[in-house]
Design an enzyme around this catalytic site. Structure first.
Site, PDB file in Angstrom:
ATOM      1  CG  PHE A 144     -12.406   9.228   8.824  1.00 41.24           C
ATOM      2  CD1 PHE A 144     -11.946  10.296   9.585  1.00 41.24           C
ATOM      3  CD2 PHE A 144     -11.633   8.074   8.770  1.00 41.24           C
ATOM      4  CE1 PHE A 144     -10.735  10.220  10.269  1.00 41.24           C
ATOM      5  CE2 PHE A 144     -10.421   7.990   9.437  1.00 41.24           C
ATOM      6  CZ  PHE A 144      -9.971   9.067  10.195  1.00 41.24           C
TER       7      PHE A 144
ATOM      8  CG  PHE B 263      -1.135 -13.864   4.341  1.00 43.06           C
ATOM      9  CD1 PHE B 263      -2.490 -13.614   4.484  1.00 43.06           C
ATOM     10  CD2 PHE B 263      -0.694 -15.181   4.427  1.00 43.06           C
ATOM     11  CE1 PHE B 263      -3.384 -14.639   4.712  1.00 43.06           C
ATOM     12  CE2 PHE B 263      -1.590 -16.215   4.651  1.00 43.06           C
ATOM     13  CZ  PHE B 263      -2.934 -15.946   4.787  1.00 43.06           C
TER      14      PHE B 263
ATOM     15  CE1 TYR C  59      -3.497  -3.211   0.185  1.00 47.81           C
ATOM     16  CE2 TYR C  59      -5.790  -2.520  -0.007  1.00 47.81           C
ATOM     17  CZ  TYR C  59      -4.845  -3.452   0.392  1.00 47.81           C
ATOM     18  OH  TYR C  59      -5.245  -4.618   0.972  1.00 47.81           O
TER      19      TYR C  59
ATOM     20  CG  ASP D  12      12.413  -7.718   2.178  1.00 48.38           C
ATOM     21  OD1 ASP D  12      12.469  -6.713   2.883  1.00 48.38           O
ATOM     22  OD2 ASP D  12      11.685  -7.826   1.163  1.00 48.38           O
TER      23      ASP D  12
ATOM     24  CG  ASP E  45       6.567 -11.393   8.412  1.00 54.77           C
ATOM     25  OD1 ASP E  45       5.332 -11.564   8.354  1.00 54.77           O
ATOM     26  OD2 ASP E  45       7.083 -10.267   8.571  1.00 54.77           O
ATOM     27  CG  ASN E  46       9.880  -7.627   5.821  1.00 52.43           C
ATOM     28  OD1 ASN E  46       8.900  -7.593   6.554  1.00 52.43           O
ATOM     29  ND2 ASN E  46      10.020  -6.823   4.779  1.00 52.43           N
TER      30      ASN E  46
HETATM   31  N1  UDP Z   1     -13.094   5.053   9.984  1.00 49.43           N
HETATM   32  C1  UDP Z   1     -13.449   6.134  10.786  1.00 49.43           C
HETATM   33  N2  UDP Z   1     -12.564   6.562  11.744  1.00 49.43           N
HETATM   34  C2  UDP Z   1     -11.351   5.969  11.935  1.00 49.43           C
HETATM   35  C3  UDP Z   1     -11.004   4.856  11.126  1.00 49.43           C
HETATM   36  C4  UDP Z   1     -11.900   4.435  10.152  1.00 49.43           C
HETATM   37  O1  UDP Z   1     -14.533   6.703  10.640  1.00 49.43           O
HETATM   38  O2  UDP Z   1     -10.587   6.409  12.807  1.00 49.43           O
HETATM   39  C5  UDP Z   1     -14.038   4.567   8.973  1.00 49.43           C
HETATM   40  C6  UDP Z   1     -13.515   4.576   7.546  1.00 49.43           C
HETATM   41  O3  UDP Z   1     -13.797   5.811   6.924  1.00 49.43           O
HETATM   42  C7  UDP Z   1     -14.285   3.415   6.921  1.00 49.43           C
HETATM   43  C8  UDP Z   1     -14.505   2.453   8.084  1.00 49.43           C
HETATM   44  O4  UDP Z   1     -14.302   3.226   9.284  1.00 49.43           O
HETATM   45  O5  UDP Z   1     -15.543   3.858   6.476  1.00 49.43           O
HETATM   46  C9  UDP Z   1     -13.526   1.303   8.088  1.00 49.43           C
HETATM   47  O6  UDP Z   1     -12.229   1.839   7.948  1.00 49.43           O
HETATM   48  P1  UDP Z   1     -10.921   0.952   8.105  1.00 49.43           P
HETATM   49  O7  UDP Z   1      -9.748   1.883   7.962  1.00 49.43           O
HETATM   50  O8  UDP Z   1     -11.013   0.167   9.371  1.00 49.43           O
HETATM   51  O9  UDP Z   1     -10.997  -0.084   6.916  1.00 49.43           O
HETATM   52  P2  UDP Z   1     -11.199   0.151   5.332  1.00 49.43           P
HETATM   53  O10 UDP Z   1     -12.687   0.129   5.102  1.00 49.43           O
HETATM   54  O11 UDP Z   1     -10.546   1.431   4.973  1.00 49.43           O
HETATM   55  O12 UDP Z   1     -10.526  -1.039   4.737  1.00 49.43           O
END
Ligand code: UDP
Length: 329
Positions: free
Chosen positions: A208, A73, A141, A51, A31-32
């Site tokens: 969100f 990982f 990603y 790395d 791991d780096n």
């Molecule tokens: N989410 C949110 N508020 C936050 C972080 C995440 O509403 O501050 C929501 C995001 O839109 C997704 C879910 O929570 O629907 C899980 O997000 P997370 O980033 O944990 O994992 P992902 O599903 O992106 O891998």
């Protein structure tokens, strides 16, 4: 087995290192520490700070160690950052994985378990998601993770690499005793963010999107406890045959909405956790949850943590006892 674990100081990686040591495997972590924590690495494992970009250091390690297999990982994982800086992701995730695979071929290490993701499905046509559904990521990603799967699948055909791609849904949770957990900087994942509100490190959690076509308007995800992920990795590496390519979804099969996560965290912490509905986050599919039936049938895996409240309790034990993560424990 003697096993190389790249990214073994990260969240899922470090939990897997502990699980592998518990099973009596001899583990070397590479791991780096760009995102991982030395404190998270089980003292039973050897630790090499290097790395994957350093092909010479990697070759020296692989040539001398005589590994039976590897668990990979090490990768960048921030979706938003991958959109802004795609080449950083292609370099670190894809190019460095090719280096690792070249060395595995050269030294005939024919067992690999790869940390893949449900992001490789993009926006699925249906849920629950099965492994045979089309892989069509919607961000760099996810593209890099899929490109890595392809390199591994082709290697399985060409030079008998044996590989299992574990497509995680939403990894979460911590050790039951609160001694190990999730520590990202910056933290973007829902459950730790919510618990940081309960610790009064943030004023509120933003939700969100509350206008999705889901039961309560917020996004639905499949939250899988890290201990159940560990169990899948251990079963995968211990059953891996050279030349065999396998892919499994690792989720509980249960979808939980963002609002349900916040509500469960309120119950667990006793904190009101103010939530603020905000705009949708670009690139978020409305609903993702796994059909984990293939993993259950073929590797006799069974998730032990299926109650979101109980999962959050484990995360809360960690965050409460380590409010600033590993470094400032
Ligand atoms: N989410 C949110 N508020 C936050 C972080 C995440 O509403 O501050 C929501 C995001 O839109 C997704 C879910 O929570 O629907 C899980 O997000 P997370 O980033 O944990 O994992 P992902 O599903 O992106 O891998």
């Amino acid at each position: 087995m003697k096993l190389l674990v790249t990214g073994g100081a990260g969240y899922v990686g470090s939990f897997c290192v502990r699980g592998l040591c518990d099973r009596g495997h001899e583990v070397v972590v590479l791991d780096n520490l760009s995102a991982g924590h030395k404190e998270a690495v089980d003292p039973r494992a050897a630790f090499v700070m290097a790395d994957l970009a350093d092909a010479r250091a990697l070759e020296t390690l692989i040539r001398d160690a005589g590994f039976d297999g590897a668990l990979h990982f090490a990768a960048y994982l921030n979706v938003g950052e991958s959109v802004a800086e795609p080449l950083k992701y292609y370099r670190n995730n894809v190019a460095h994985t090719v280096t690792l695979l070249e060395l595995m071929q050269k030294y005939q290490i024919l067992r690999l378990v790869f940390s893949s993701t449900c992001a490789c499905y993009g926006i699925p046509a249906a849920v629950p998601i099965t492994e045979s559904m089309p892989q069509a990521p919607i961000n760099p990603y996810g593209n890099t993770k899929l490109a890595m799967e392809w390199a591994m699948r082709d290697s399985a055909r060409a030079w008998k690499l044996g590989v299992t791609c574990l497509r995680y849904f939403n990894a979460c949770g911590a050790a039951a005793d609160g001694s190990h957990g999730e520590d990202h900087d910056p933290e973007i994942h829902l459950i730790p963010v919510v618990l940081q509100v309960a610790l009064e490190q943030r004023e509120n959690v933003q939700i969100f999107g509350v206008d999705y076509p889901t039961r309560d308007g917020s996004c639905i995800r499949d939250y899988i406890h890290v201990d159940d992920l560990v169990d899948a990795h251990v079963r995968a590496i211990e059953t891996q045959e050279p030349g065999e390519f396998r892919a499994y979804n690792v989720g509980t099969g249960v979808g939980t909405s963002v609002k349900q996560v916040v509500e469960a965290a309120r119950e667990v912490t006793g904190h009101p956790i103010p939530a603020k509905p905000t705009a949708r986050r670009p690139g978020d599919p409305p609903e993702l949850y796994a059909d984990p039936g293939k993993l259950m049938a073929e590797l006799e895996w069974q998730p032990r943590h299926t109650d979101i409240r109980e999962i959050i309790e484990t995360a809360w034990a960690w965050h409460r006892s380590h409010p600033h993560g590993y470094r400032h424990a």
